[in-house]
Design a protein around this motif. Structure first.
Motif, PDB file in Angstrom:
ATOM      1  N   ALA A 106     -17.834 -30.594  17.615  1.00 35.38           N
ATOM      2  CA  ALA A 106     -17.592 -31.071  19.112  1.00 35.38           C
ATOM      3  C   ALA A 106     -18.236 -30.236  19.946  1.00 35.38           C
ATOM      4  CB  ALA A 106     -16.050 -30.991  19.132  1.00 35.38           C
ATOM      5  N   ILE A 107     -18.511 -30.897  21.302  1.00 36.18           N
ATOM      6  CA  ILE A 107     -19.315 -30.064  22.349  1.00 36.18           C
ATOM      7  C   ILE A 107     -18.045 -29.460  23.185  1.00 36.18           C
ATOM      8  CG2 ILE A 107     -21.309 -31.716  22.017  1.00 36.18           C
ATOM      9  CD1 ILE A 107     -20.344 -33.083  24.839  1.00 36.18           C
ATOM     10  N   THR A 108     -16.901 -29.575  23.295  1.00 37.22           N
ATOM     11  CA  THR A 108     -16.049 -28.858  24.232  1.00 37.22           C
ATOM     12  C   THR A 108     -15.159 -27.932  23.279  1.00 37.22           C
ATOM     13  OG1 THR A 108     -14.375 -30.571  24.135  1.00 37.22           O
ATOM     14  CG2 THR A 108     -16.072 -30.634  25.764  1.00 37.22           C
ATOM     15  N   PRO A 109     -14.713 -26.969  24.137  1.00 38.58           N
ATOM     16  CA  PRO A 109     -13.610 -25.873  23.139  1.00 38.58           C
ATOM     17  C   PRO A 109     -12.361 -26.435  22.978  1.00 38.58           C
ATOM     18  CG  PRO A 109     -14.258 -25.166  25.569  1.00 38.58           C
ATOM     19  CD  PRO A 109     -15.000 -26.434  25.335  1.00 38.58           C
ATOM     20  N   LYS A 110     -12.061 -27.368  23.680  1.00 38.72           N
ATOM     21  CA  LYS A 110     -10.701 -28.158  23.352  1.00 38.72           C
ATOM     22  C   LYS A 110     -10.766 -29.498  22.967  1.00 38.72           C
ATOM     23  CE  LYS A 110      -8.255 -25.801  26.995  1.00 38.72           C
ATOM     24  NZ  LYS A 110      -7.419 -26.154  28.449  1.00 38.72           N
ATOM     25  N   ILE A 111     -10.442 -29.806  21.753  1.00 36.86           N
ATOM     26  CA  ILE A 111     -10.418 -31.366  21.053  1.00 36.86           C
ATOM     27  C   ILE A 111      -8.962 -31.722  21.379  1.00 36.86           C
ATOM     28  CG2 ILE A 111     -11.134 -32.548  19.242  1.00 36.86           C
ATOM     29  CD1 ILE A 111     -12.623 -30.069  18.608  1.00 36.86           C
ATOM     30  N   PHE A 112      -8.767 -32.999  21.768  1.00 36.63           N
ATOM     31  CA  PHE A 112      -7.777 -33.747  21.752  1.00 36.63           C
ATOM     32  C   PHE A 112      -7.489 -34.929  21.072  1.00 36.63           C
ATOM     33  CE2 PHE A 112      -7.832 -31.232  25.636  1.00 36.63           C
ATOM     34  CZ  PHE A 112      -6.390 -31.156  26.025  1.00 36.63           C
ATOM     35  N   HIS A 167       0.732 -37.053  11.845  1.00 30.06           N
ATOM     36  CA  HIS A 167       1.221 -35.543  12.369  1.00 30.06           C
ATOM     37  C   HIS A 167       0.922 -34.620  11.340  1.00 30.06           C
ATOM     38  CE1 HIS A 167       3.277 -37.371  15.721  1.00 30.06           C
ATOM     39  NE2 HIS A 167       3.733 -38.361  14.847  1.00 30.06           N
ATOM     40  N   GLN A 168       1.101 -34.820  10.051  1.00 35.97           N
ATOM     41  CA  GLN A 168       0.923 -33.758   9.067  1.00 35.97           C
ATOM     42  C   GLN A 168      -0.612 -33.455   9.000  1.00 35.97           C
ATOM     43  OE1 GLN A 168       2.600 -35.863   5.542  1.00 35.97           O
ATOM     44  NE2 GLN A 168       4.643 -35.194   5.952  1.00 35.97           N
ATOM     45  N   VAL A 169      -1.568 -34.478   9.142  1.00 37.27           N
ATOM     46  CA  VAL A 169      -2.865 -33.977   9.147  1.00 37.27           C
ATOM     47  C   VAL A 169      -3.272 -33.202  10.388  1.00 37.27           C
ATOM     48  CG1 VAL A 169      -5.280 -35.210   9.251  1.00 37.27           C
ATOM     49  CG2 VAL A 169      -3.508 -36.197   7.922  1.00 37.27           C
ATOM     50  N   PHE A 170      -2.828 -33.562  11.659  1.00 36.51           N
ATOM     51  CA  PHE A 170      -3.024 -32.821  12.689  1.00 36.51           C
ATOM     52  C   PHE A 170      -2.591 -31.267  12.399  1.00 36.51           C
ATOM     53  CE2 PHE A 170      -3.072 -36.515  15.458  1.00 36.51           C
ATOM     54  CZ  PHE A 170      -4.570 -36.609  15.702  1.00 36.51           C
ATOM     55  N   PHE A 224      -4.037 -28.556  14.820  1.00 36.29           N
ATOM     56  CA  PHE A 224      -3.879 -29.162  16.027  1.00 36.29           C
ATOM     57  C   PHE A 224      -2.499 -28.880  16.131  1.00 36.29           C
ATOM     58  CE2 PHE A 224      -7.763 -31.179  15.148  1.00 36.29           C
ATOM     59  CZ  PHE A 224      -8.265 -31.897  16.383  1.00 36.29           C
ATOM     60  N   ILE A 225      -2.133 -28.544  17.801  1.00 38.78           N
ATOM     61  CA  ILE A 225      -0.537 -28.448  18.089  1.00 38.78           C
ATOM     62  C   ILE A 225      -0.473 -29.610  19.109  1.00 38.78           C
ATOM     63  CG2 ILE A 225      -0.888 -25.977  17.558  1.00 38.78           C
ATOM     64  CD1 ILE A 225      -1.632 -25.470  20.819  1.00 38.78           C
ATOM     65  N   LYS A 226       0.938 -29.879  19.093  1.00 39.31           N
ATOM     66  CA  LYS A 226       1.502 -30.821  20.157  1.00 39.31           C
ATOM     67  C   LYS A 226       1.075 -30.167  21.393  1.00 39.31           C
ATOM     68  CE  LYS A 226       4.919 -32.637  17.012  1.00 39.31           C
ATOM     69  NZ  LYS A 226       6.432 -33.057  16.770  1.00 39.31           N
ATOM     70  N   SER A 227       0.812 -31.249  22.242  1.00 42.45           N
ATOM     71  CA  SER A 227       0.139 -30.949  23.698  1.00 42.45           C
ATOM     72  C   SER A 227       0.983 -31.975  24.782  1.00 42.45           C
ATOM     73  CB  SER A 227      -1.078 -31.212  23.860  1.00 42.45           C
ATOM     74  OG  SER A 227      -1.638 -30.493  25.225  1.00 42.45           O
ATOM     75  N   ILE A 234       2.089 -39.136  20.599  1.00 43.24           N
ATOM     76  CA  ILE A 234       2.128 -37.668  20.760  1.00 43.24           C
ATOM     77  C   ILE A 234       0.635 -37.270  21.177  1.00 43.24           C
ATOM     78  CG2 ILE A 234       2.870 -35.705  19.733  1.00 43.24           C
ATOM     79  CD1 ILE A 234       5.079 -37.593  20.340  1.00 43.24           C
ATOM     80  N   ILE A 235       0.504 -36.541  21.927  1.00 46.43           N
ATOM     81  CA  ILE A 235      -0.871 -35.813  22.150  1.00 46.43           C
ATOM     82  C   ILE A 235      -1.113 -34.710  21.396  1.00 46.43           C
ATOM     83  CG2 ILE A 235      -2.553 -34.990  23.863  1.00 46.43           C
ATOM     84  CD1 ILE A 235      -1.828 -38.120  24.104  1.00 46.43           C
ATOM     85  N   TYR A 236      -2.038 -34.328  20.783  1.00 43.17           N
ATOM     86  CA  TYR A 236      -2.480 -33.031  20.096  1.00 43.17           C
ATOM     87  C   TYR A 236      -3.645 -32.349  20.514  1.00 43.17           C
ATOM     88  CZ  TYR A 236       0.945 -33.924  16.429  1.00 43.17           C
ATOM     89  OH  TYR A 236       2.017 -33.967  15.603  1.00 43.17           O
ATOM     90  N   VAL A 237      -3.717 -30.937  20.469  1.00 41.76           N
ATOM     91  CA  VAL A 237      -4.813 -30.447  20.969  1.00 41.76           C
ATOM     92  C   VAL A 237      -5.322 -29.405  19.831  1.00 41.76           C
ATOM     93  CG1 VAL A 237      -3.643 -28.657  22.333  1.00 41.76           C
ATOM     94  CG2 VAL A 237      -6.225 -29.363  22.875  1.00 41.76           C
TER      95      VAL A 237
END
Length: 140
Positions: free
Chosen positions: A92-98, A109-112, A117-120, A133-136
């Motif tokens: 990934a080219i950015t430090p945050k991945i959504f 959800h279990q895979v994230f 990943f955490i809920k965002s 549900i958005i994850y980051v």
């Protein structure tokens, strides 16, 4: 032996067949073709063929976004989704991945959670009665 690699255009039919097996039609074929051509599609290949694929973008509010993770039904519960996500995190080219998934998709959800990943956040009204549900994933 299994490998995660960039998808190639000659794999389009096999990738679209997996997608069709999940959603019941070929409506995303053009989206998948474009992602392959733009090198935004990675696959997990094993001795049986393509086990799953991941499509990403880099334009989610100027951050990376995993827009689609699809695993062939016969390959589920074998770590395919997690390995695709972990491979993408490495490139990934950015430090945050959504990414996101429906509230009802407990497996994703279990895979994230497994991949750090955490809920965002939450988006209502995309799918009636099933919020997104958005994850980051924050780089460390």
């Amino acid at each position: 032996m299994s490998l995660v690699m960039n998808a190639r255009i000659e794999q389009l039919d096999e990738i679209c067949a997996i997608d069709q097996e999940i959603i019941g039609d070929f409506s995303r074929s053009e989206q998948i073709r474009i992602a392959i051509q733009e090198k935004r599609c990675i696959i997990k290949q094993n001795e049986h063929g393509i086990a799953g694929f991941l499509i990403f973008t880099n334009d989610f509010f100027e951050h990376s976004f995993i827009s689609l993770v699809i695993v062939k039904p016969s390959e589920r519960r074998r770590g395919v989704a997690a390995s695709l996500i972990e491979a993408y995190v490495e490139i990934a080219i950015t430090p945050k991945i959504f990414s996101s998934t429906n509230q009802s998709n407990t497996a994703m959800h279990q895979v994230f959670e497994k991949t750090g990943f955490i809920k965002s956040g939450i988006i209502e009204n995309l799918d009636e009665g099933d919020p997104e549900i958005i994850y980051v994933k924050l780089s460390t």
